[in-house]
Write an enzyme that holds these catalytic residues in place. Structure first.
Site, PDB file in Angstrom:
ATOM      1  N   ASP A 154       0.814  -1.225   0.000  1.00  0.00           N
ATOM      2  CA  ASP A 154       0.000   0.000   0.000  1.00  0.00           C
ATOM      3  C   ASP A 154       0.846   1.273   0.000  1.00  0.00           C
ATOM      4  O   ASP A 154       2.030   1.272   0.344  1.00  0.00           O
ATOM      5  CB  ASP A 154      -0.975   0.006   1.190  1.00  0.00           C
ATOM      6  CG  ASP A 154      -0.292  -0.233   2.536  1.00  0.00           C
ATOM      7  OD1 ASP A 154       0.690  -0.998   2.585  1.00  0.00           O
ATOM      8  OD2 ASP A 154      -0.747   0.350   3.535  1.00  0.00           O
ATOM      9  N   GLU A 182      -1.005  -2.014   5.183  1.00  0.00           N
ATOM     10  CA  GLU A 182      -0.083  -2.023   6.333  1.00  0.00           C
ATOM     11  C   GLU A 182      -0.167  -0.707   7.102  1.00  0.00           C
ATOM     12  O   GLU A 182      -0.016  -0.680   8.317  1.00  0.00           O
ATOM     13  CB  GLU A 182       1.359  -2.257   5.866  1.00  0.00           C
ATOM     14  CG  GLU A 182       2.333  -2.572   6.992  1.00  0.00           C
ATOM     15  CD  GLU A 182       2.667  -1.378   7.855  1.00  0.00           C
ATOM     16  OE1 GLU A 182       2.728  -1.516   9.086  1.00  0.00           O
ATOM     17  OE2 GLU A 182       2.851  -0.266   7.310  1.00  0.00           O
ATOM     18  N   HIS A 184       7.790   8.228   4.632  1.00  0.00           N
ATOM     19  CA  HIS A 184       6.618   9.028   5.025  1.00  0.00           C
ATOM     20  C   HIS A 184       6.831  10.517   4.759  1.00  0.00           C
ATOM     21  O   HIS A 184       6.155  11.348   5.385  1.00  0.00           O
ATOM     22  CB  HIS A 184       6.236   8.798   6.500  1.00  0.00           C
ATOM     23  CG  HIS A 184       5.575   7.469   6.728  1.00  0.00           C
ATOM     24  ND1 HIS A 184       4.495   7.284   7.561  1.00  0.00           N
ATOM     25  CD2 HIS A 184       5.843   6.247   6.213  1.00  0.00           C
ATOM     26  CE1 HIS A 184       4.135   6.014   7.557  1.00  0.00           C
ATOM     27  NE2 HIS A 184       4.944   5.366   6.746  1.00  0.00           N
TER      28      HIS A 184
HETATM   29 ZN   LIG Z   1       4.901   3.359   6.485  1.00  0.00          ZN
HETATM   30 ZN   LIG Z   2       6.173   0.670   5.571  1.00  0.00          ZN
END
Ligand SMILES: [Zn+2]
Ligand SMILES: [Zn+2]
Length: 348
Positions: A32, A90, A316
């Site tokens: 994902d 996840e 991220h």
């Molecule tokens: Zn992550």
């Molecule tokens: Zn990850």
């Protein structure tokens, strides 16, 4: 390879049998992405506005497909089976747990599980491992402050949830700093505050969203309990009320010593001992922890930082990237882990 689709949503499971019956080792990739707008100049930027592979899960998928190809070519060399797990969700959706609930660990029964995660903290060509606690338990909460709206110029006739929320946010910072042993890792972050619509209206409610992270189960319990008590106490002192919705998400990820040792042996064989580095304790979370609660194994980290990068380009973030020269390294180590596990004894 036997392939099953639609496991736990959009999950895919492949099963590859070796030359003879034996144990089953599971290798995991998650698939994902994240709701982040990708920045940069590279030709391979995300083509989907506001969606980006900022955690490198596309890299995990590529690595595991590479391992699947190599293991298929070498299936005469091992006994037992390799189960390839491609999981959705996840990033907070517990896709691994959904797949477990739909029979992931059965038929054939999984004896050990391994996963890797890319990380630009480490250079391409490096593999980082750690025995024991490695990723934190992560919980999610929504705190709603109920005040009483009114005219901005008549605050005495209202209960202002903006001011109450501000006091609660400040007070909650003392949980980690004043109530938890400094030697016990813990994080409490308010990541979202939603309140009000315009400059001259006191709103009725404020909504705070955040996450609490820990390793020690007692710290996890304390954070959940004291979060509600402190927020309710502050709100009561200021004539407001709160509602707390606290949701326990992933358990902490604990690597089994035997699994880490097996990964280390493979890295030394395939890449050389200088490629093996120590992973620090971190407060990120991983739903691979659900597998390691059930079977032995390990999660390890694939360095993806280019030697020529000035900055690490962290996961991220909108600037995340990976040095693709790391992908065959990951595939080779995954392949080696499966072969070594199936050719030698199982982790104790
Ligand atoms: Zn992550
Ligand atoms: Zn990850």
């Amino acid at each position: 390879m036997q392939v099953q689709t639609g496991v736990g949503g959009t999950g895919v499971v492949g099963v590859l049998h070796g030359a003879r019956p034996g144990r089953t080792v599971l290798l995991r990739a998650d698939m994902d992405a994240l709701p982040i707008e990708e920045r940069g100049e590279e030709p391979y930027l995300s083509q989907h506005p506001g969606v980006m592979h900022a955690c490198g899960h596309d890299g995990h998928t590529a690595v595991l497909l590479g391992a699947a190809r190599m293991l298929t070519e070498r299936s005469s060399e091992f006994a037992g089976s390799v189960k390839f797990m491609f999981q959705p969700a996840e990033e907070g959706g517990a896709g691994a747990l959904r797949m477990i609930e739909q029979g992931l660990m059965d038929n054939p029964k999984v004896d050990a599980a391994f996963a890797l995660h890319v990380d630009p903290l480490h250079y391409a060509g490096e593999i980082a491992t750690r025995v024991g606690p490695t990723m934190a338990a992560a919980d999610r909460f929504t705190l709603t402050v109920h005040g009483a709206g009114g005219h901005a110029a008549r605050p005495h006739l209202a209960v202002d949830p903006v001011v109450v929320a501000a006091q609660i946010i400040t007070a909650l910072q003392t949980l980690v700093s004043r109530e938890i042993d400094p030697a016990d890792p813990a994080v409490l972050t308010i990541g979202s505050l939603t309140v009000g619509t315009t400059f001259n209206v006191i709103p009725d409610t404020a909504t705070l969203k955040g996450t609490a992270r820990s390793y020690n189960p007692a710290v996890r319990d304390l954070l959940e309990r004291r979060l509600g008590e402190v927020a309710a106490g502050v709100a009561q002192a200021m004539r407001a009320q709160i509602r707390l919705d606290y949701e326990r998400l992933y358990p902490s990820l604990v690597n089994h010593p035997s699994g880490v040792a097996l990964v280390g042996d493979v890295v030394c064989d395939v890449l050389g001992p200088e490629a093996l580095v120590q992973r620090d304790l971190m407060m990120g979370a991983e739903d691979f922890s659900y597998l390691l609660e059930r079977v032995p194994g390990a999660m390890f980290y694939l360095g993806v930082r280019g030697r020529d990068w000035a900055e690490p380009r962290p996961i991220h973030s909108a600037s995340f990237d990976l040095d693709e020269r790391a992908l065959p390294v990951g595939a080779a180590v995954m392949t080696g882990v499966a072969l070594r596990y199936l050719q030698a004894g199982p982790p104790a």
